[in-house]
Write a protein that holds these residues in place. Sequence first.
Motif, mmCIF file in Angstrom:
data_model
loop_
_atom_site.group_PDB
_atom_site.id
_atom_site.type_symbol
_atom_site.label_atom_id
_atom_site.label_comp_id
_atom_site.label_asym_id
_atom_site.label_seq_id
_atom_site.Cartn_x
_atom_site.Cartn_y
_atom_site.Cartn_z
ATOM 1 N N GLY A 1 0.830 -1.191 0.000
ATOM 2 C CA GLY A 1 0.000 0.000 0.000
ATOM 3 C C GLY A 1 0.861 1.236 0.000
ATOM 4 N N LEU A 2 0.788 1.988 -1.086
ATOM 5 C CA LEU A 2 1.567 3.205 -1.198
ATOM 6 C C LEU A 2 0.602 4.358 -1.402
ATOM 7 C CD1 LEU A 2 4.411 4.473 -1.378
ATOM 8 C CD2 LEU A 2 4.281 4.118 -3.832
ATOM 9 N N ASP A 3 0.585 5.261 -0.460
ATOM 10 C CA ASP A 3 -0.258 6.451 -0.523
ATOM 11 C C ASP A 3 0.606 7.591 -1.049
ATOM 12 O OD1 ASP A 3 -1.881 8.640 -0.135
ATOM 13 O OD2 ASP A 3 -2.228 8.265 1.992
ATOM 14 N N ARG A 4 0.292 8.090 -2.219
ATOM 15 C CA ARG A 4 1.103 9.131 -2.861
ATOM 16 C C ARG A 4 0.998 10.480 -2.174
ATOM 17 N NH1 ARG A 4 3.215 9.136 -8.410
ATOM 18 N NH2 ARG A 4 3.689 11.216 -7.692
ATOM 19 N N ARG A 5 -0.063 10.730 -1.433
ATOM 20 C CA ARG A 5 -0.288 12.070 -0.878
ATOM 21 C C ARG A 5 0.865 12.574 -0.022
ATOM 22 N NH1 ARG A 5 -6.038 10.911 1.491
ATOM 23 N NH2 ARG A 5 -4.876 9.023 1.868
ATOM 24 N N PRO A 6 1.356 11.812 0.972
ATOM 25 C CA PRO A 6 2.470 12.359 1.758
ATOM 26 C C PRO A 6 3.746 12.520 0.935
ATOM 27 C CG PRO A 6 1.892 10.151 2.538
ATOM 28 C CD PRO A 6 0.881 10.544 1.504
ATOM 29 N N ILE A 7 3.924 11.667 -0.055
ATOM 30 C CA ILE A 7 5.094 11.772 -0.918
ATOM 31 C C ILE A 7 5.014 13.032 -1.769
ATOM 32 C CG2 ILE A 7 6.272 10.715 -2.889
ATOM 33 C CD1 ILE A 7 5.456 7.991 -1.608
ATOM 34 N N ASP A 8 3.861 13.247 -2.389
ATOM 35 C CA ASP A 8 3.686 14.435 -3.212
ATOM 36 C C ASP A 8 3.885 15.703 -2.390
ATOM 37 O OD1 ASP A 8 3.179 12.823 -5.408
ATOM 38 O OD2 ASP A 8 0.988 13.009 -5.241
ATOM 39 N N GLN A 9 3.375 15.702 -1.170
ATOM 40 C CA GLN A 9 3.540 16.874 -0.307
ATOM 41 C C GLN A 9 5.004 17.091 0.047
ATOM 42 O OE1 GLN A 9 1.096 19.189 0.584
ATOM 43 N NE2 GLN A 9 2.978 20.277 1.095
ATOM 44 N N MET A 10 5.706 16.009 0.350
ATOM 45 C CA MET A 10 7.116 16.131 0.702
ATOM 46 C C MET A 10 7.921 16.658 -0.489
ATOM 47 S SD MET A 10 9.637 13.388 2.662
ATOM 48 C CE MET A 10 8.259 12.508 3.320
ATOM 49 N N VAL A 11 7.613 16.193 -1.686
ATOM 50 C CA VAL A 11 8.299 16.677 -2.887
ATOM 51 C C VAL A 11 8.046 18.174 -3.054
ATOM 52 C CG1 VAL A 11 8.399 16.540 -5.411
ATOM 53 C CG2 VAL A 11 8.355 14.443 -4.044
ATOM 54 N N ASP B 1 7.374 20.255 -0.649
ATOM 55 C CA ASP B 1 8.018 20.957 0.468
ATOM 56 C C ASP B 1 9.526 21.078 0.308
ATOM 57 O OD1 ASP B 1 5.525 21.215 1.651
ATOM 58 O OD2 ASP B 1 5.847 19.613 3.126
ATOM 59 N N VAL B 2 10.188 20.004 -0.125
ATOM 60 C CA VAL B 2 11.660 19.999 -0.127
ATOM 61 C C VAL B 2 12.272 19.947 -1.520
ATOM 62 C CG1 VAL B 2 11.730 18.942 2.166
ATOM 63 C CG2 VAL B 2 11.928 17.489 0.145
ATOM 64 N N GLY B 3 11.467 19.639 -2.523
ATOM 65 C CA GLY B 3 11.980 19.517 -3.888
ATOM 66 C C GLY B 3 12.342 18.081 -4.208
ATOM 67 N N GLY B 4 12.388 17.795 -5.495
ATOM 68 C CA GLY B 4 12.630 16.433 -5.962
ATOM 69 C C GLY B 4 13.980 15.878 -5.568
ATOM 70 N N GLU B 5 15.028 16.686 -5.703
ATOM 71 C CA GLU B 5 16.371 16.195 -5.395
ATOM 72 C C GLU B 5 16.519 15.860 -3.905
ATOM 73 O OE1 GLU B 5 20.971 17.749 -5.631
ATOM 74 O OE2 GLU B 5 19.495 18.614 -7.001
ATOM 75 N N ALA B 6 16.064 16.753 -3.058
ATOM 76 C CA ALA B 6 16.149 16.502 -1.613
ATOM 77 C C ALA B 6 15.284 15.306 -1.225
ATOM 78 C CB ALA B 6 15.731 17.736 -0.827
ATOM 79 N N PHE B 7 14.115 15.205 -1.839
ATOM 80 C CA PHE B 7 13.258 14.060 -1.546
ATOM 81 C C PHE B 7 13.943 12.762 -1.925
ATOM 82 C CE2 PHE B 7 10.216 10.825 -2.781
ATOM 83 C CZ PHE B 7 9.568 10.656 -1.576
ATOM 84 N N GLN B 8 14.607 12.743 -3.065
ATOM 85 C CA GLN B 8 15.322 11.534 -3.500
ATOM 86 C C GLN B 8 16.342 11.118 -2.439
ATOM 87 O OE1 GLN B 8 15.167 9.659 -6.385
ATOM 88 N NE2 GLN B 8 13.697 10.853 -7.546
ATOM 89 N N ARG B 9 17.103 12.073 -1.928
ATOM 90 C CA ARG B 9 18.107 11.761 -0.899
ATOM 91 C C ARG B 9 17.437 11.251 0.379
ATOM 92 N NH1 ARG B 9 20.191 16.717 -2.571
ATOM 93 N NH2 ARG B 9 19.511 17.670 -0.614
ATOM 94 N N LEU C 1 8.567 4.381 -7.685
ATOM 95 C CA LEU C 1 8.003 5.728 -7.683
ATOM 96 C C LEU C 1 9.108 6.782 -7.739
ATOM 97 C CD1 LEU C 1 5.621 7.681 -7.395
ATOM 98 C CD2 LEU C 1 5.882 7.453 -4.920
ATOM 99 N N LEU C 2 10.190 6.532 -7.027
ATOM 100 C CA LEU C 2 11.307 7.491 -7.021
ATOM 101 C C LEU C 2 11.844 7.748 -8.427
ATOM 102 C CD1 LEU C 2 13.377 6.373 -3.913
ATOM 103 C CD2 LEU C 2 11.975 8.414 -4.150
ATOM 104 N N ARG C 3 11.808 6.736 -9.248
ATOM 105 C CA ARG C 3 12.314 6.879 -10.618
ATOM 106 C C ARG C 3 11.442 7.805 -11.467
ATOM 107 N NH1 ARG C 3 12.852 0.702 -11.209
ATOM 108 N NH2 ARG C 3 14.262 0.327 -9.486
ATOM 109 N N THR C 4 10.216 8.088 -11.011
ATOM 110 C CA THR C 4 9.323 8.960 -11.768
ATOM 111 C C THR C 4 9.379 10.401 -11.286
ATOM 112 O OG1 THR C 4 7.387 8.655 -10.332
ATOM 113 C CG2 THR C 4 7.745 7.013 -12.081
ATOM 114 N N ILE C 5 10.100 10.644 -10.204
ATOM 115 C CA ILE C 5 10.169 11.996 -9.622
ATOM 116 C C ILE C 5 11.445 12.673 -10.109
ATOM 117 C CG2 ILE C 5 10.387 13.299 -7.480
ATOM 118 C CD1 ILE C 5 8.704 11.076 -6.165
ATOM 119 N N ASP C 6 11.278 13.848 -10.662
ATOM 120 C CA ASP C 6 12.432 14.591 -11.157
ATOM 121 C C ASP C 6 13.306 15.059 -10.009
ATOM 122 O OD1 ASP C 6 11.639 14.343 -13.803
ATOM 123 O OD2 ASP C 6 10.435 16.181 -13.723
ATOM 124 N N ALA C 7 14.599 14.818 -10.160
ATOM 125 C CA ALA C 7 15.548 15.246 -9.133
ATOM 126 C C ALA C 7 15.994 16.664 -9.397
ATOM 127 C CB ALA C 7 16.756 14.320 -9.125
#
Length: 115
Positions: A2-12, A14-22, A109-115
């Motif tokens: 179960g993967l809920d995208r909402r907290p991930i999208d919000q974090m991206v 908030d901090v940006g794609g590159e920081a989220f990746q790290r 999912l990480l592979r779909t988020i721009d860094a």
Amino acid sequence: MGLDRRPIDQMVLDVGGEAFQRLARLFEDETRGAVVALRALLIAEDWRELGRQAHSLKHATSSFGLTVLAARAARIEKAADAHKGPEADAQLAVLEAEVDGDLAELDRLLRTIDA
């Protein structure tokens, strides 16, 4: 899984794609280590620390949208707080079986988020 995208999208946002990746890579490593630590704490019957670590894992996995792992960690926390070793063991065994698949889903999912 179960993967809920909402907290991930919000974090991206908030901090940006590159920081989220790290952060996500660090989270993956720490989660694997936490699962190993939970097993050692269960074997040692350290109920207080087992409950504390399960609580931390519950919140971390929830923050990254891994709802099934968060629910499983909550069950381990509850069992540890009640000193129910067999129940904690059963829940931890399922968590151990699920964690790699759920982290792989996060990795995809990480592979779909721009860094």
